[in-house]
Every structure is written in C-alpha cells, then in structure tokens.
Design a protein around this motif. Sequence first.
Motif, PDB file in Angstrom:
ATOM      1  N   MET A   1      21.935  41.701  -4.126  1.00  0.00           N
ATOM      2  CA  MET A   1      21.624  41.479  -2.728  1.00  0.00           C
ATOM      3  C   MET A   1      22.170  40.102  -2.335  1.00  0.00           C
ATOM      4  SD  MET A   1      17.875  41.678  -0.830  1.00  0.00           S
ATOM      5  CE  MET A   1      17.387  43.008  -1.861  1.00  0.00           C
ATOM      6  N   ASN A   2      22.860  40.046  -1.202  1.00  0.00           N
ATOM      7  CA  ASN A   2      23.419  38.763  -0.779  1.00  0.00           C
ATOM      8  C   ASN A   2      22.394  37.961   0.030  1.00  0.00           C
ATOM      9  OD1 ASN A   2      23.538  39.426   2.033  1.00  0.00           O
ATOM     10  ND2 ASN A   2      25.482  40.467   1.731  1.00  0.00           N
ATOM     11  N   ARG A   3      22.764  36.745   0.356  1.00  0.00           N
ATOM     12  CA  ARG A   3      21.849  35.829   1.044  1.00  0.00           C
ATOM     13  C   ARG A   3      21.345  36.401   2.372  1.00  0.00           C
ATOM     14  NH1 ARG A   3      21.368  29.767   1.185  1.00  0.00           N
ATOM     15  NH2 ARG A   3      20.567  29.303   3.244  1.00  0.00           N
ATOM     16  N   GLU A   4      22.237  36.991   3.149  1.00  0.00           N
ATOM     17  CA  GLU A   4      21.849  37.552   4.450  1.00  0.00           C
ATOM     18  C   GLU A   4      20.848  38.693   4.276  1.00  0.00           C
ATOM     19  OE1 GLU A   4      21.662  38.161   8.588  1.00  0.00           O
ATOM     20  OE2 GLU A   4      22.354  36.454   7.419  1.00  0.00           O
ATOM     21  N   GLU A   5      21.090  39.545   3.317  1.00  0.00           N
ATOM     22  CA  GLU A   5      20.166  40.650   3.054  1.00  0.00           C
ATOM     23  C   GLU A   5      18.803  40.129   2.602  1.00  0.00           C
ATOM     24  OE1 GLU A   5      23.290  44.129   1.642  1.00  0.00           O
ATOM     25  OE2 GLU A   5      22.622  42.636   0.184  1.00  0.00           O
ATOM     26  N   MET A   6      18.823  39.106   1.767  1.00  0.00           N
ATOM     27  CA  MET A   6      17.567  38.515   1.306  1.00  0.00           C
ATOM     28  C   MET A   6      16.808  37.883   2.472  1.00  0.00           C
ATOM     29  SD  MET A   6      18.838  36.885  -2.309  1.00  0.00           S
ATOM     30  CE  MET A   6      17.252  36.277  -2.848  1.00  0.00           C
ATOM     31  N   PHE A   7      17.539  37.205   3.346  1.00  0.00           N
ATOM     32  CA  PHE A   7      16.919  36.586   4.516  1.00  0.00           C
ATOM     33  C   PHE A   7      16.279  37.653   5.402  1.00  0.00           C
ATOM     34  CE2 PHE A   7      17.260  35.398   9.005  1.00  0.00           C
ATOM     35  CZ  PHE A   7      16.483  34.249   9.020  1.00  0.00           C
ATOM     36  N   MET A   8      17.001  38.724   5.654  1.00  0.00           N
ATOM     37  CA  MET A   8      16.466  39.782   6.516  1.00  0.00           C
ATOM     38  C   MET A   8      15.264  40.465   5.865  1.00  0.00           C
ATOM     39  SD  MET A   8      18.081  39.294   9.203  1.00  0.00           S
ATOM     40  CE  MET A   8      17.306  40.597  10.128  1.00  0.00           C
ATOM     41  N   GLN A   9      15.281  40.574   4.563  1.00  0.00           N
ATOM     42  CA  GLN A   9      14.132  41.148   3.862  1.00  0.00           C
ATOM     43  C   GLN A   9      12.911  40.229   4.014  1.00  0.00           C
ATOM     44  OE1 GLN A   9      14.698  41.845  -0.345  1.00  0.00           O
ATOM     45  NE2 GLN A   9      13.137  43.437  -0.342  1.00  0.00           N
ATOM     46  N   LEU A  10      13.128  38.923   3.914  1.00  0.00           N
ATOM     47  CA  LEU A  10      12.036  37.967   4.124  1.00  0.00           C
ATOM     48  C   LEU A  10      11.479  38.100   5.534  1.00  0.00           C
ATOM     49  CD1 LEU A  10      10.254  35.552   3.328  1.00  0.00           C
ATOM     50  CD2 LEU A  10      12.148  34.062   4.040  1.00  0.00           C
ATOM     51  N   MET A  11      12.353  38.237   6.514  1.00  0.00           N
ATOM     52  CA  MET A  11      11.894  38.379   7.895  1.00  0.00           C
ATOM     53  C   MET A  11      11.090  39.669   8.068  1.00  0.00           C
ATOM     54  SD  MET A  11      12.783  35.657   9.540  1.00  0.00           S
ATOM     55  CE  MET A  11      12.220  34.920   8.006  1.00  0.00           C
ATOM     56  N   CYS A  58      14.212  33.112  -1.284  1.00  0.00           N
ATOM     57  CA  CYS A  58      14.295  33.357   0.163  1.00  0.00           C
ATOM     58  C   CYS A  58      13.581  32.268   0.954  1.00  0.00           C
ATOM     59  CB  CYS A  58      13.688  34.712   0.511  1.00  0.00           C
ATOM     60  SG  CYS A  58      14.671  36.110  -0.004  1.00  0.00           S
ATOM     61  N   ILE A  59      12.414  31.884   0.511  1.00  0.00           N
ATOM     62  CA  ILE A  59      11.685  30.805   1.187  1.00  0.00           C
ATOM     63  C   ILE A  59      12.514  29.523   1.126  1.00  0.00           C
ATOM     64  CG2 ILE A  59       9.624  29.335   1.117  1.00  0.00           C
ATOM     65  CD1 ILE A  59       8.991  32.098   2.192  1.00  0.00           C
ATOM     66  N   GLY A  60      13.183  29.302   0.020  1.00  0.00           N
ATOM     67  CA  GLY A  60      14.039  28.128  -0.128  1.00  0.00           C
ATOM     68  C   GLY A  60      15.166  28.079   0.891  1.00  0.00           C
ATOM     69  N   PHE A  61      15.626  29.233   1.348  1.00  0.00           N
ATOM     70  CA  PHE A  61      16.672  29.271   2.381  1.00  0.00           C
ATOM     71  C   PHE A  61      16.219  28.539   3.644  1.00  0.00           C
ATOM     72  CE2 PHE A  61      18.214  33.750   0.886  1.00  0.00           C
ATOM     73  CZ  PHE A  61      18.823  33.187  -0.221  1.00  0.00           C
ATOM     74  N   LEU A  62      14.920  28.511   3.873  1.00  0.00           N
ATOM     75  CA  LEU A  62      14.384  27.928   5.105  1.00  0.00           C
ATOM     76  C   LEU A  62      14.474  26.406   5.123  1.00  0.00           C
ATOM     77  CD1 LEU A  62      11.290  30.256   5.494  1.00  0.00           C
ATOM     78  CD2 LEU A  62      13.542  30.475   6.584  1.00  0.00           C
TER      79      LEU A  62
END
Length: 77
Positions: A1-11, A58-62
């Motif tokens: 899973m790429n970063r964008e997919e992980m971000f959208m999953q977190l959302m 994913c939280i770290g992306f924030l």
Amino acid sequence: MNREEMFMQLMAVARETPETRRQLVTILSQEAFHRQSLLGTLLEDLRMRGAPVEFIECIGFLRDDDTAARALELLRG
C-alpha cells in the motif's frame, strides 16, 4: 500500500470512529509547534499500547504541514 492509500485509509478510520476523529481534529487544529508535540505524544502512546505499525506510520504522516492541513479539511468536511 502506498502513502496515499494509507492516508486515505486513516481518513476512513477517523470518519468511522468518532473518538479517533475527535482526537485528530483536536490535534490538527493546533498551530504547528503544538501539533507536532501532541502528535509525538500520541505516536509514543500508540507504540506503547502495541498499535499496528501501519496505523502508527499513518499518524506519523500528519507531522507534515500540508498533510495535516489536508487531513483536517477532510475530517471537518
């Protein structure tokens, strides 16, 4: 899973889980310095509680200002 997919999953998780959404909106609404501090505390807490590595990542992306602003916009949407 790429970063964008992980971000959208977190959302998606945040939208489906009121407590997670509330916590993230509260953190993301802070100015950068305070947001960074609160995210650091949250990340450490998640690690100590054995949260899934992917969720912690994913939280770290924030920590990124643009990502945080985008997340806040989506969560307030």
